[in-house]
Enzyme design. Structure first.
Site, PDB file in Angstrom:
ATOM      1  N   CYS A 104      -9.296  -6.620   1.300  1.00 35.34           N
ATOM      2  CA  CYS A 104      -9.662  -5.329   1.866  1.00 35.34           C
ATOM      3  C   CYS A 104     -11.151  -5.052   1.691  1.00 35.34           C
ATOM      4  O   CYS A 104     -11.688  -4.129   2.270  1.00 35.34           O
ATOM      5  CB  CYS A 104      -8.848  -4.229   1.220  1.00 35.34           C
ATOM      6  SG  CYS A 104      -7.100  -4.603   1.276  1.00 35.34           S
ATOM      7  N   ASN A 162      -5.652  -9.065  -8.119  1.00 34.39           N
ATOM      8  CA  ASN A 162      -5.763  -9.818  -6.873  1.00 34.39           C
ATOM      9  C   ASN A 162      -7.066 -10.588  -6.713  1.00 34.39           C
ATOM     10  O   ASN A 162      -7.168 -11.484  -5.892  1.00 34.39           O
ATOM     11  CB  ASN A 162      -5.575  -8.874  -5.677  1.00 34.39           C
ATOM     12  CG  ASN A 162      -6.430  -7.644  -5.761  1.00 34.39           C
ATOM     13  OD1 ASN A 162      -6.379  -6.914  -6.734  1.00 34.39           O
ATOM     14  ND2 ASN A 162      -7.239  -7.412  -4.751  1.00 34.39           N
ATOM     15  N   THR A 164       0.834  -1.205   0.000  1.00 36.46           N
ATOM     16  CA  THR A 164       0.000   0.000   0.000  1.00 36.46           C
ATOM     17  C   THR A 164       0.870   1.258   0.000  1.00 36.46           C
ATOM     18  O   THR A 164       0.605   2.210  -0.746  1.00 36.46           O
ATOM     19  CB  THR A 164      -0.942  -0.003   1.230  1.00 36.46           C
ATOM     20  OG1 THR A 164      -1.780  -1.167   1.141  1.00 36.46           O
ATOM     21  CG2 THR A 164      -1.800   1.242   1.294  1.00 36.46           C
ATOM     22  N   SER A 199       5.100  -6.576  -2.079  1.00 36.89           N
ATOM     23  CA  SER A 199       4.831  -6.716  -0.654  1.00 36.89           C
ATOM     24  C   SER A 199       5.220  -8.112  -0.179  1.00 36.89           C
ATOM     25  O   SER A 199       4.806  -9.115  -0.770  1.00 36.89           O
ATOM     26  CB  SER A 199       3.333  -6.481  -0.416  1.00 36.89           C
ATOM     27  OG  SER A 199       3.007  -6.724   0.924  1.00 36.89           O
ATOM     28  N   ALA A 200       6.018  -8.174   0.900  1.00 36.42           N
ATOM     29  CA  ALA A 200       6.590  -9.458   1.347  1.00 36.42           C
ATOM     30  C   ALA A 200       5.553 -10.489   1.779  1.00 36.42           C
ATOM     31  O   ALA A 200       5.710 -11.679   1.515  1.00 36.42           O
ATOM     32  CB  ALA A 200       7.561  -9.200   2.493  1.00 36.42           C
ATOM     33  N   HIS A 201       4.472 -10.034   2.455  1.00 37.36           N
ATOM     34  CA  HIS A 201       3.567 -11.037   3.040  1.00 37.36           C
ATOM     35  C   HIS A 201       2.729 -11.769   1.995  1.00 37.36           C
ATOM     36  O   HIS A 201       2.019 -12.720   2.318  1.00 37.36           O
ATOM     37  CB  HIS A 201       2.688 -10.419   4.133  1.00 37.36           C
ATOM     38  CG  HIS A 201       1.563  -9.551   3.652  1.00 37.36           C
ATOM     39  ND1 HIS A 201       0.260  -9.984   3.638  1.00 37.36           N
ATOM     40  CD2 HIS A 201       1.541  -8.286   3.180  1.00 37.36           C
ATOM     41  CE1 HIS A 201      -0.517  -9.006   3.184  1.00 37.36           C
ATOM     42  NE2 HIS A 201       0.240  -7.966   2.903  1.00 37.36           N
ATOM     43  N   THR A 229      13.498   4.307  10.625  1.00 41.24           N
ATOM     44  CA  THR A 229      14.446   3.228  10.955  1.00 41.24           C
ATOM     45  C   THR A 229      14.047   1.950  10.241  1.00 41.24           C
ATOM     46  O   THR A 229      12.883   1.554  10.253  1.00 41.24           O
ATOM     47  CB  THR A 229      14.474   3.019  12.490  1.00 41.24           C
ATOM     48  OG1 THR A 229      14.881   4.248  13.080  1.00 41.24           O
ATOM     49  CG2 THR A 229      15.428   1.906  12.883  1.00 41.24           C
ATOM     50  N   GLN A 289       0.717  -8.984  -6.397  1.00 41.18           N
ATOM     51  CA  GLN A 289       0.283 -10.380  -6.530  1.00 41.18           C
ATOM     52  C   GLN A 289       1.147 -11.151  -7.537  1.00 41.18           C
ATOM     53  O   GLN A 289       0.863 -12.321  -7.814  1.00 41.18           O
ATOM     54  CB  GLN A 289      -1.193 -10.442  -6.973  1.00 41.18           C
ATOM     55  CG  GLN A 289      -2.163  -9.887  -5.963  1.00 41.18           C
ATOM     56  CD  GLN A 289      -2.328 -10.764  -4.712  1.00 41.18           C
ATOM     57  OE1 GLN A 289      -1.901 -11.909  -4.674  1.00 41.18           O
ATOM     58  NE2 GLN A 289      -2.964 -10.212  -3.688  1.00 41.18           N
TER      59      GLN A 289
HETATM   60  N1  PLP Z   1      -1.966  -4.317  -4.349  1.00 39.29           N
HETATM   61  C1  PLP Z   1      -2.539  -5.511  -4.534  1.00 39.29           C
HETATM   62  C2  PLP Z   1      -2.805  -5.995  -5.923  1.00 39.29           C
HETATM   63  C3  PLP Z   1      -2.889  -6.303  -3.431  1.00 39.29           C
HETATM   64  O1  PLP Z   1      -3.461  -7.483  -3.617  1.00 39.29           O
HETATM   65  C4  PLP Z   1      -2.638  -5.797  -2.130  1.00 39.29           C
HETATM   66  C5  PLP Z   1      -3.066  -6.550  -0.941  1.00 39.29           C
HETATM   67  O2  PLP Z   1      -4.077  -7.234  -0.922  1.00 39.29           O
HETATM   68  C6  PLP Z   1      -2.003  -4.554  -2.003  1.00 39.29           C
HETATM   69  C7  PLP Z   1      -1.693  -3.839  -3.137  1.00 39.29           C
HETATM   70  C8  PLP Z   1      -1.677  -3.987  -0.666  1.00 39.29           C
HETATM   71  O3  PLP Z   1      -0.553  -4.667  -0.118  1.00 39.29           O
HETATM   72  P1  PLP Z   1      -0.240  -4.591   1.455  1.00 39.29           P
HETATM   73  O4  PLP Z   1      -1.183  -5.541   2.116  1.00 39.29           O
HETATM   74  O5  PLP Z   1       1.188  -5.042   1.575  1.00 39.29           O
HETATM   75  O6  PLP Z   1      -0.418  -3.203   1.871  1.00 39.29           O
END
Ligand code: PLP
Length: 384
Positions: A327, A154, A75, A202-204, A240, A182
């Site tokens: 989300c 996503n 994000t 995004s790592a997770h 940091t 994704q």
């Molecule tokens: N962009 C896409 C296509 C995503 O699927 C997501 C998370 O669902 C994000 C951005 C946001 O990533 P983060 O959860 O690391 O903020």
């Protein structure tokens, strides 16, 4: 008492931290906890760990280490990529082009830009979720500062032809950003081949830890800092560093990239089995998205059913899925993506997303298909 079976099929929302990533992170949480910006010798180890993670991540996406900036999540990377245009007043370009099926990190950032007086064009997509290069061409002009189109969607997994779109943007002198949250760690991503200027990850989403991501900024693209403060990240992103997170992200990405082919084959096998079982059970459903999609993300619309009802019934059986995107999961309305690809109303409300991962087995798939059959059967009996 028997513990309920737990089947996690929401990997597009988040993934389990890999054992290798966890093992590599521990040292930086417990022993090597010095602030990397400090001058004493114990800061050297975390500082070197960050440098090495940066090189490793860059290599995984065909970039140079100097082009990777660590952020707190996808994000943040998306916000930065969109909103930096607001800092560049002297270019005279005040238009952004994006698509209707972007993640809310992009869409809501664009809304902010509209409030600041920028023009934003939200391109429609076809029934498979593909952005047309013809439509983009029509909208591009000398006013366009940035085009932002996601690599993998996503909700439906559709992969865009980014190269074709980025070439068009560059012809008009606009920058090109892709939200690859994704995609990175799931399909091959090479920034050179994609021909892009900016990329969010995004790592997770690829078995790394939560709370860390990165933005690829092509050498030669000047981006003003989005978060102001100290001199971290070469002065481009203050705060940091999340050393353990960065180290874990690099380890997880390397592991996924090394295993990409096997991972894809496994996910494709699960998807094929799942679709075959749903067909065998004569359920009335349609699969959303394009043929060229990221394996593992499967959006299914069931006729005359309610997505949220399916989610809760499966949850009672220990199966975790999503309706729209993660989300969106508190909202019951039809998601903006399902709307944009024009799923017929009878099916649209019954849309759910299964996103499979390495830990899922054929047994899991059979169990989920059986439960879906039960849900559909009980509804028929109740005359719903
Ligand atoms: N962009 C896409 C296509 C995503 O699927 C997501 C998370 O669902 C994000 C951005 C946001 O990533 P983060 O959860 O690391 O903020």
């Amino acid at each position: 008492m028997n513990e309920m079976r737990r089947i996690y099929v929401d990997h597009a929302a988040t993934t389990r931290l890999s054992d290798r990533a966890f093992d590599e992170m521990v040292k930086y949480l417990k022993n090597e906890y010095a602030n990397p910006s400090t001058l004493y010798s114990s800061a050297r180890v975390p500082r070197q760990a960050i440098a090495s993670a940066r090189r490793q991540i860059a290599e995984c996406i065909g970039a140079d280490a100097s082009e990777i900036v660590f952020t707190s999540c996808g994000t943040e990377s998306d916000n930065w990529a969109i909103k930096h245009i607001a800092f560049q007043k002297d270019t005279g370009r005040r238009k952004i082009i994006t698509s209707q099926i972007e993640h809310h990190a992009i869409l809501n950032s664009c809304k902010v830009m509209e409030k600041l007086g920028f023009q934003v064009v939200y391109l429609p997509v076809d029934k498979e979720g593909i952005v047309s290069s013809e439509l983009l061409k029509r909208e591009l002009d000398e006013e366009t500062a940035l085009v932002s189109i996601m690599l993998v969607n996503n909700e439906i997994g559709t992969i865009q032809n980014i190269r074709e779109l980025s070439d068009l943007a560059h012809e008009k002198g606009a920058l090109f950003h892709t939200d690859a949250v994704q995609a990175v760690g799931h399909i091959e991503v090479d920034v050179g081949r994609l021909g892009i200027d900016l990329l969010s990850a995004s790592a997770h989403k690829f078995n790394g830890p939560k709370g860390v991501g990165f933005l690829y900024i092509r050498d030669g693209v000047a981006l003003d800092p989005y978060i102001s403060g100290g001199a971290q990240e070469n002065g481009s992103r203050a705060g940091t560093e999340n050393v353990a997170g960065i180290v874990g992200m690099a380890a997880a990405l390397q592991e996924n990239v090394d295993d990409l082919q096997r991972h894809r084959e496994h996910l494709s096998e699960l998807e094929e089995l799942f679709i075959r079982l749903l067909k065998d059970k004569k359920l009335d459903f349609r699969i959303n998205g394009a043929k060229d999609k990221s394996p593992g993300i499967l959006s299914v619309s069931f006729a005359d059913m309610d997505g949220e009802m399916i989610l809760h019934r499966l949850d009672l059986k220990g199966i975790q899925i999503a309706t729209g995107s993660a989300c969106d999961s508190k909202e019951t309305q039809i998601s903006h993506v399902v709307r944009a690809i024009s799923v017929p109303e009878r099916y649209a409300r019954g849309t759910v997303r299964f996103s499979f991962g390495s830990d899922n087995t054929c047994e899991d798939i059979i169990y989920i298909a059986d439960e879906l059959m039960r849900i559909a059967g009980s509804r028929k009996k109740a005359g719903e």
